[in-house]
Write an enzyme that holds these catalytic residues in place. Structure first.
Site, short mmCIF file in Angstrom:
data_model
loop_
_atom_site.label_atom_id
_atom_site.label_comp_id
_atom_site.label_asym_id
_atom_site.label_seq_id
_atom_site.Cartn_x
_atom_site.Cartn_y
_atom_site.Cartn_z
N PRO A 112 23.00 0.62 16.08
CA PRO A 112 23.91 1.22 15.09
C PRO A 112 24.89 0.19 14.54
CG PRO A 112 24.60 1.80 17.31
CD PRO A 112 23.30 1.08 17.45
N SER A 141 24.77 5.00 12.88
CA SER A 141 26.15 5.02 13.35
C SER A 141 26.86 6.31 12.96
CB SER A 141 26.91 3.83 12.75
OG SER A 141 28.29 3.93 13.00
N LEU A 163 27.03 8.11 18.80
CA LEU A 163 28.13 9.07 18.77
C LEU A 163 29.43 8.48 19.30
CD1 LEU A 163 29.00 12.09 18.41
CD2 LEU A 163 28.41 12.40 20.83
N TYR A 164 30.49 8.61 18.51
CA TYR A 164 31.85 8.44 19.00
C TYR A 164 32.40 9.84 19.27
CZ TYR A 164 32.05 3.54 17.46
OH TYR A 164 31.83 2.20 17.29
N THR A 190 28.53 5.97 22.66
CA THR A 190 29.33 4.76 22.85
C THR A 190 30.49 5.06 23.80
OG1 THR A 190 28.72 3.81 20.73
CG2 THR A 190 30.80 3.07 21.69
N LYS A 265 25.77 3.96 26.05
CA LYS A 265 25.83 2.64 25.41
C LYS A 265 27.17 1.97 25.72
CE LYS A 265 25.42 0.38 20.87
NZ LYS A 265 26.76 -0.23 20.76
N SER A 287 25.50 -3.17 26.66
CA SER A 287 26.12 -3.57 25.40
C SER A 287 27.57 -3.94 25.62
CB SER A 287 26.04 -2.41 24.39
OG SER A 287 26.79 -2.69 23.22
N HIS A 289 29.36 -4.15 22.74
CA HIS A 289 29.81 -3.75 21.41
C HIS A 289 29.79 -4.96 20.44
CE1 HIS A 289 31.80 -0.07 19.61
NE2 HIS A 289 31.80 -0.90 18.59
N ARG A 292 32.92 -7.16 20.25
CA ARG A 292 34.01 -6.73 19.37
C ARG A 292 35.07 -5.92 20.09
NH1 ARG A 292 32.24 -6.82 14.00
NH2 ARG A 292 32.95 -4.76 13.35
N GLY A 321 22.69 -6.87 21.92
CA GLY A 321 23.67 -7.95 21.82
C GLY A 321 23.06 -9.33 21.86
N GLY A 322 23.16 -10.06 20.76
CA GLY A 322 22.77 -11.46 20.72
C GLY A 322 21.31 -11.73 20.46
N VAL A 323 20.48 -10.70 20.33
CA VAL A 323 19.04 -10.92 20.13
C VAL A 323 18.79 -11.40 18.70
CG1 VAL A 323 16.77 -9.81 20.06
CG2 VAL A 323 18.42 -9.20 21.85
N GLY A 343 21.43 -5.69 15.75
CA GLY A 343 22.46 -5.10 14.91
C GLY A 343 22.85 -5.96 13.72
#
Length: 403
Positions: A112, A141, A163-164, A190, A265, A287, A289, A292, A321-323, A343
């Site tokens: 997302p 997202s 989802l937040y 998340t 996540k 993750s 994030h 961030r 992350g980082g892929v 992402g």
């Protein structure tokens, strides 16, 4: 929230120019100077930086505080080396897999990323079509600039919803039910954002969504707009709306309002992996994030094996992350991941070439991963084992943390 003085004037001027840029389609026209041949997904970032307004590019590219974890998310992959096997018939390579019972073409999915129409006018529509064409899953997202219904209207595809959890739980229930009705197959909850990390680029830029864009999933709920603020408009929005009381009991609560499986996540420790299993989560996404939130946490690839060991095979563990390379995908699977999410490359490719860019990064990383499997001596995903790689901990003889 009103913002007075010179900052308010500067931000108003910046937003007006930004909005005009988006509406004009600048950066997205065929008259742009032809790009040179793109040979890997990382090359899209430099193109995106040239094309996007500074506020948009910085939002997508930046991390928290010193950005140590942002750099480490990439650098940690480079410290993992291969132990390839030879003289194996690799004339046929099968990369297909299943995620939550859903068959996908490769263990590479789309993470997302918010506000995709800041990158390209078609935003999440383009990403959804590209993911479907590649036969893989897309995660939308909560803060998308296209709604769950709009994304579903692009056609068939495997889609998850990130989802937040808002303070108003009725809003959460409504959103989850809308996603389920629209055919989404899972919730990616998340759990690492009770408050927004300190993203200094956004503070300097007084980040806020341009006036012509909204958080489409929240239109009609008086939650779709983001006000200007004295620092980051997003940080102010999160402080006002996101529920800081979120806890493990809410993972169980979510299971009472939806039949969709829940992926937790934001897990990076063994302790939380065990709690995720006990809470009834269907899977874990390792993750940070995108580096961030909390700076100086490990790279996700460095945290992965600890989480996989703690999960004990009871639920699948994914990496986000980082892929950036097919070799990264192989390394993650060798450490026990069931699949990976990408992402930032998606929004950078969107900014550069729209849907064609997203299709291209999915094609490139698929081809790179297939080549890595062949050169590593693996013909199917189950052939990839821990013995195909050599980590820094292996070299130093360090044991995993006690569980």
């Amino acid at each position: 929230m009103q913002n007075g003085g010179r900052f308010g004037l500067q931000n108003s001027t910046r937003l007006h120019a930004y909005s005009s840029w988006l509406q004009s389609g600048a950066g997205f026209t065929a008259s742009q100077e032809k790009m040179g041949e793109i040979t890997n997904m990382m090359e899209y970032q430099a193109i995106a930086k040239q094309k996007l307004p500074k506020m948009a590019y910085d939002y997508y590219a930046s991390g928290a505080e010193d950005e140590w974890t942002l750099k480490e998310n990439r650098e940690a992959f480079s410290r993992i080396l291969f132990r390839p096997r030879i003289l194996i018939d690799v004339s046929t390579i099968d990369m297909t897999t299943s995620v939550l019972g859903l068959k996908i073409s490769m263990p590479i999915m789309i993470a997302p990323t918010a506000f995709q129409k800041m990158a390209h006018p078609e935003g999440e529509y383009a990403t959804a079509r590209a993911a479907a064409a590649a036969g893989t899953a897309m995660t939308l997202s909560s803060w998308a600039t296209s709604s769950v219904e709009e994304v579903a209207s692009t056609g068939p595809g495997i889609r998850f919803f990130q989802l937040y959890v808002y303070k108003d739980r009725k809003v959460v229930e409504q959103l989850v039910r809308r996603a389920e009705k629209a055919g989404f197959k899972a919730i990616a909850l998340t759990v690492d954002t009770p408050r927004l990390g300190r993203r200094e680029a956004d503070i300097k830029n007084r980040f806020v969504l341009p006036p012509n864009l909204t958080l489409k999933n929240f239109e009609g709920l008086d939650l779709g707009k983001m006000d200007q603020a004295a620092d980051s408009g997003l940080a102010s929005y999160v402080a006002g709306q996101i529920d800081r009381t979120l806890s493990w009991k809410d993972v169980k609560w979510l299971q009472t309002i939806t039949t969709m499986p829940i992926l937790v996540k934001g897990v990076i420790t063994a302790e939380d992996a065990r709690l995720a299993v006990h809470s009834g989560a269907a899977g874990i996404i390792v993750s940070n994030h995108g580096a961030r939130q909390l700076d100086y946490v490990p790279a996700t690839i460095s945290a992965l094996e600890e989480v996989v060991t703690a999960a004990q095979g009871r639920i699948p563990v994914f990496l986000d992350g980082g892929v950036r390379r097919g070799t990264d995908v192989f390394k993650a699977l060798a450490l026990g991941a069931a699949g990976v999410f990408i992402g930032r490359p998606v929004v950078f490719a969107l900014a550069a070439e729209g849907e064609a860019g997203v299709r291209n990064i999915l094609r490139m990383i698929r081809e790179e991963f297939e080549l890595t499997m062949a050169l590593g001596g693996c013909t199917k995903l189950s052939d990839i084992t821990r013995r195909h790689i050599f980590t820094e901990d292996d070299r130093l003889g360090r044991p995993l943390p006690r569980l």
